[in-house]
Enzyme design. Structure first.
Site, mmCIF file in Angstrom:
data_model
loop_
_atom_site.group_PDB
_atom_site.id
_atom_site.type_symbol
_atom_site.label_atom_id
_atom_site.label_comp_id
_atom_site.label_asym_id
_atom_site.label_seq_id
_atom_site.Cartn_x
_atom_site.Cartn_y
_atom_site.Cartn_z
ATOM 1 N N LYS A 1 0.850 -1.197 0.000
ATOM 2 C CA LYS A 1 0.000 0.000 0.000
ATOM 3 C C LYS A 1 0.885 1.247 0.000
ATOM 4 C CE LYS A 1 -3.493 -2.489 2.696
ATOM 5 N NZ LYS A 1 -4.190 -2.608 3.996
ATOM 6 N N ASP A 37 -10.580 -0.283 5.784
ATOM 7 C CA ASP A 37 -9.157 -0.130 6.098
ATOM 8 C C ASP A 37 -8.906 1.140 6.904
ATOM 9 O OD1 ASP A 37 -6.590 -1.044 6.085
ATOM 10 O OD2 ASP A 37 -6.259 -0.816 3.936
ATOM 11 N N ALA A 41 -1.135 -7.658 10.274
ATOM 12 C CA ALA A 41 -0.385 -8.885 10.022
ATOM 13 C C ALA A 41 -0.491 -9.877 11.171
ATOM 14 C CB ALA A 41 1.084 -8.543 9.761
ATOM 15 N N SER A 72 -1.747 -0.307 14.688
ATOM 16 C CA SER A 72 -1.498 0.551 13.532
ATOM 17 C C SER A 72 -0.202 1.346 13.683
ATOM 18 C CB SER A 72 -2.672 1.529 13.344
ATOM 19 O OG SER A 72 -2.344 2.543 12.418
ATOM 20 N N THR A 113 -7.128 1.217 10.629
ATOM 21 C CA THR A 113 -5.834 1.895 10.782
ATOM 22 C C THR A 113 -5.917 3.110 11.690
ATOM 23 O OG1 THR A 113 -5.399 1.176 8.509
ATOM 24 C CG2 THR A 113 -3.845 2.717 9.469
ATOM 25 N N LYS A 115 -5.367 6.053 3.312
ATOM 26 C CA LYS A 115 -5.861 5.903 4.688
ATOM 27 C C LYS A 115 -4.711 5.982 5.689
ATOM 28 C CE LYS A 115 -4.326 1.507 5.081
ATOM 29 N NZ LYS A 115 -3.502 0.872 6.144
ATOM 30 N N GLU A 150 3.894 3.507 6.161
ATOM 31 C CA GLU A 150 3.821 3.996 4.782
ATOM 32 C C GLU A 150 3.283 5.426 4.674
ATOM 33 O OE1 GLU A 150 4.900 2.909 2.018
ATOM 34 O OE2 GLU A 150 5.091 0.730 2.068
ATOM 35 N N ASN A 156 0.926 3.682 11.554
ATOM 36 C CA ASN A 156 0.710 5.083 11.191
ATOM 37 C C ASN A 156 0.039 5.850 12.332
ATOM 38 O OD1 ASN A 156 1.511 5.271 8.168
ATOM 39 N ND2 ASN A 156 0.331 3.373 8.338
ATOM 40 N N GLY A 158 -7.233 -4.036 1.913
ATOM 41 C CA GLY A 158 -8.317 -4.154 2.879
ATOM 42 C C GLY A 158 -7.800 -4.129 4.301
#
Length: 329
Positions: A106, A242, A138, A252, A246, A189, A279, A254, A134
């Site tokens: 992503k 998503d 992990a 998360s 997130t 996102k 990311e 981010n 989606g």
């Protein structure tokens, strides 16, 4: 399809190897770090990126792309977006002529502003391509907890083939033809999630977080539609699903970046303390470059870009968002 190759031995690539191992007779995982690859092959655990999960015996781990890609029917690309072009360039000579390639990364490439499937098409040439996205942490995928994802392709038969090959009792895949919307939902996102972390870190409350997520989805949708995506896609798993995960989930990365920024820690220090890539840090600037090119207003992404560049404090970013000119929803 019998042979699966996964390129990228981070948490996501490793989790996919675990989740998909029951569906393929031969699963091979490429790990960039030779020392880590050796430890994983011996100990059957990714002790650096995904500790605590046993790697099934049918998953072979190697640092050598030729070994991993030999006669692979399906290749999943799961390296960070800023390494994608380089890694795919090394992958391409080893691809079987009919191999299907699935992007599970992503992000948006800095400079070119290409989505990952566009980078893949440029580097790997004409071949069956799909993207997987989606709401999916992990650790939960590796633990076998239920997850629903979207596989998108310009060719319905390709998306359908991936759907049938990857689906398990814990992994449910939906098919989409909207590659643009699915990829931009997954990439953008992450930027909004940094803002959600700021809201959490500043203790702004649930009202503020709900407002940020809702308006964040609106600006993601504006840019996706401007670039040819379908608005309905952004209300589904690759968009709202998503985004919710997130922005609110404790796992998360981010969101953790935003919390760190809110506490006064600099982005370089935050990034250095993280084993895995957030990311959204790189995507913020790329997203705003795309927005400016398209003439699309993205006020939250704009403030996150300024915050990450050190041009705003978290408090200033929130104030500027709240004091924007009043308008219709």
């Amino acid at each position: 399809m019998k042979r699966l190759a996964i390129i990228g031995g981070g948490s996501w690539g490793t989790a996919l190897a675990l989740a998909l191992s029951p569906r393929f007779s031969d699963v091979r995982l490429w790990v960039h770090d030779a020392a880590l690859a050796g430890r994983m092959e011996t100990s059957r655990v990714n002790d650096f990126y995904l500790p605590g999960f046993d790697i099934p015996p049918q998953v072979r781990i190697s640092h050598h792309l030729g070994v991993v890609l030999d006669q692979a029917d399906v290749v999943v690309h799961a390296t960070p977006s800023h390494h994608a072009r380089e890694v795919l360039g090394q992958v391409t000579p080893h691809l079987a002529p009919a191999a299907m390639v699935v992007s599970a990364t992503k992000g948006i490439e800095t400079g070119s502003l290409l989505r990952m499937s566009q980078v893949l098409a440029e580097v790997c040439g004409p071949r069956p391509l799909a993207v997987l996205s989606g709401p999916s942490f992990a650790q939960e995928v590796a633990a076998g907890k239920p997850v629903a994802l979207v596989v998108a392709s310009d060719e319905k038969s390709v998306a359908g083939a991936v759907q049938m090959a990857f689906s398990t009792s814990a992994l449910r895949l939906y098919v989409s033809s909207d590659v643009v919307g699915v990829e931009l939902g997954g990439a953008l996102k992450n930027v909004i999630a940094i803002g959600a972390g700021v809201c959490t870190g500043l203790d702004l409350g649930h009202n503020a977080l709900a407002a940020l997520m809702t308006r964040g989805l609106a600006e993601i949708s504006r840019l996706a539609v401007a670039l040819g995506g379908c608005p309905q896609t952004l209300s589904g798993l690759a968009g709202m699903g998503d985004l919710v995960l997130t922005c609110t989930g404790a796992l998360s990365r981010n969101r953790k970046v935003g919390i760190g920024l809110a506490s006064g820690v600099g982005i370089k220090e935050i990034s250095a303390s993280m084993k895995m890539v957030a990311e959204g840090v790189r995507t913020a600037a790329a997203a705003m470059d795309l927005a400016r090119r398209c003439g699309v207003e993205m006020p939250i992404a704009e403030q996150m870009e300024a915050l990450l560049a050190g041009h705003r404090t978290p408090v200033e970013a929130i104030r500027l968002l709240m004091e924007r000119s009043l308008k219709d929803e």
